[in-house]
Design an enzyme around this catalytic site. Structure first.
Site, PDB file in Angstrom:
ATOM      1  N   LYS A 144       0.858  -1.188   0.000  1.00  0.00           N
ATOM      2  CA  LYS A 144       0.000   0.000   0.000  1.00  0.00           C
ATOM      3  C   LYS A 144       0.887   1.228   0.000  1.00  0.00           C
ATOM      4  O   LYS A 144       1.930   1.262   0.658  1.00  0.00           O
ATOM      5  CB  LYS A 144      -0.920   0.030   1.226  1.00  0.00           C
ATOM      6  CG  LYS A 144      -1.771   1.303   1.296  1.00  0.00           C
ATOM      7  CD  LYS A 144      -2.621   1.395   2.551  1.00  0.00           C
ATOM      8  CE  LYS A 144      -3.356   2.732   2.579  1.00  0.00           C
ATOM      9  NZ  LYS A 144      -4.174   2.899   3.794  1.00  0.00           N
ATOM     10  N   GLU A 199      -9.421  11.542  12.193  1.00  0.00           N
ATOM     11  CA  GLU A 199      -8.705  10.330  12.609  1.00  0.00           C
ATOM     12  C   GLU A 199      -7.908  10.513  13.895  1.00  0.00           C
ATOM     13  O   GLU A 199      -6.964  11.307  13.957  1.00  0.00           O
ATOM     14  CB  GLU A 199      -7.771   9.860  11.497  1.00  0.00           C
ATOM     15  CG  GLU A 199      -7.088   8.539  11.813  1.00  0.00           C
ATOM     16  CD  GLU A 199      -6.439   7.884  10.617  1.00  0.00           C
ATOM     17  OE1 GLU A 199      -5.892   6.776  10.751  1.00  0.00           O
ATOM     18  OE2 GLU A 199      -6.494   8.478   9.513  1.00  0.00           O
ATOM     19  N   LYS A 383     -11.816  15.023  -0.617  1.00  0.00           N
ATOM     20  CA  LYS A 383     -11.240  15.343   0.686  1.00  0.00           C
ATOM     21  C   LYS A 383     -10.893  16.828   0.812  1.00  0.00           C
ATOM     22  O   LYS A 383     -10.982  17.402   1.905  1.00  0.00           O
ATOM     23  CB  LYS A 383     -10.000  14.480   0.928  1.00  0.00           C
ATOM     24  CG  LYS A 383     -10.332  13.013   1.179  1.00  0.00           C
ATOM     25  CD  LYS A 383      -9.084  12.156   1.283  1.00  0.00           C
ATOM     26  CE  LYS A 383      -9.422  10.720   1.633  1.00  0.00           C
ATOM     27  NZ  LYS A 383      -8.225   9.833   1.645  1.00  0.00           N
TER      28      LYS A 383
END
Length: 405
Positions: A144, A199, A383
């Protein structure tokens, strides 16, 4: 299906909190579902990096205690922890127990207009970067990779910072909303880092530890039924589930050696975060040693695969080769810690560096096998809406940009 996880630190709509009308001058602000913190004035400051971070924070806390200032350090640590952080001890610390109304900054009027826009990379350059990242994933051990974009705006007037912060608090009551002073230097004016991150990197309260990794994203829709279909697609997406698993597994594996017990749910839920929905795992645990601090945990976790990739070393090398700019404080951590070792650090997302009329925005997307360059570009566009809309600017402004490279 659980839209906003009940196990997550409870979100309270009353946390659409604002500042006194004096605004942001000389203030450091951090507001989360568990914390309301306004630092007035700057008693002590430091810009440590790398191995000096822990020692500097310990020294700041000891000096604050001996000189009669609040023994709390607040601020931001960059994505590359070898670069200088921005850390402060306030002269006075306010922890409001309830919302405090904010009048607009005197003289603040309509939203400013865009004079110029620059993107790094260009839209086509970002798609090419994703393609290069996918090629790297296919030929190496990289699983990733998170690739970011930078959007730089020049406005016709400086934004109303206090009003902007109030807007973020009102629109994102379950997020981690922050305002951190930025020093002048490197040819730039002093300014402020503002944002509303969804987050939680880590929170420590006594012997309890909490983390909430997010990875895997789909656009939110104001229509309830369409949004429910988007959420169902996100939960069913093998690509997004895989992307999320890299992050939640890494966070759990990192925290486990520090803990007597740790709960890492096997199945993610979905967290609503303004213009997007994220796959979310709420991790809770009990620490084995009382001597571990929130900063220790944050530095052990950072950077998680949510902002870097997996494996970490391979991802950081790929970011350095492909991304093409310095992230600065973006995708680092922002929050606080105190003399007891307690504290809370959020991932520095959905943020803007604002220096006078100049605004710098960032957004990134996680790349795994099966990613589509156009879809990843659209995810970064979505975003960016958090800060563009809070500024009163059209998200389509990015389409008018001239490429920096």
């Amino acid at each position: 299906m659980q839209h906003t996880p009940a196990a997550r630190i409870a979100a309270d709509a009353a946390l659409a909190e604002t500042l006194p009308a004096a605004g942001l001058h000389g203030r450091t602000v951090y507001v989360s579902p568990t914390t309301r913190m306004i630092g007035h004035g700057i008693a002590l400051s430091a810009r440590p990096a790398g191995d000096d971070l822990r020692e500097t924070v310990a020294r700041l806390l000891a000096t604050a205690r001996s000189e009669g200032f609040p023994p709390v350090v607040v601020g931001a640590i960059p994505f590359d922890t070898q670069s200088p952080a921005s850390l402060y001890v306030p002269e006075r610390l306010e922890r409001p127990g309830r919302p405090v109304p904010l009048a607009a900054t005197p003289g603040a009027g309509d939203a400013p207009a865009i004079v110029d826009v620059r993107q790094t990379p260009s839209p086509s350059g970002y798609r090419d970067a994703v393609t290069r990242g996918l090629a790297r994933i296919r030929r190496t051990d990289l699983k990733k990779l998170v690739l970011a974009r930078r959007l730089e705006l020049e406005l016709d007037a400086a934004p109303d910072l206090a009003g902007l912060l109030a807007t973020l608090m009102r629109r994102h009551p379950a997020s981690f909303v922050y305002g951190v002073p930025l020093d002048a230097g490197n040819g730039e004016d002093a300014g402020v880092l503002l944002g509303a991150s969804p987050e939680l990197l880590v929170r420590k309260a006594g012997d309890r530890v909490f983390a909430n990794p997010l990875a895997g994203t789909i656009a939110a829709d104001p229509d309830r039924l369409r949004n429910a279909r988007n959420i169902a697609r996100l939960l069913a997406s093998a690509k997004d589930r895989q992307e999320h698993a890299y992050t939640s597994r890494a966070v759990g594996d990192t925290l486990r050696p520090f803990c007597r017990s740790l709960d890492v749910p096997e199945t993610p839920s979905v967290l609503a975060a303004g213009p997007v929905n994220h796959l979310s795992t709420v991790i809770t645990g009990e620490l084995a040693s009382p001597g571990v601090t929130a900063l220790d945990l944050a530095l052990a976790l950072h950077p998680t695969p949510a902002v870097g990739g997996a494996p970490t070393a391979d991802a950081l090398a790929a970011i350095a080769d492909i991304e093409g700019f310095d992230r600065g404080l973006y995708a680092g951590m922002v929050g606080w810690c105190d003399e007891n070792g307690d504290g809370e650090w959020a991932v520095t997302l959905r943020c803007a560096e604002i220096r006078g009329r100049r605004v710098r925005l960032f957004a990134g997307a996680g790349i795994v096998e099966g990613s589509d360059p156009e879809a990843e570009y659209r995810e970064t566009e979505t975003k960016l809406k958090t800060m563009l809309q809070a500024l009163g600017l059209e998200p389509s402004a990015a389409g008018k940009a001239r490429a920096e490279r």
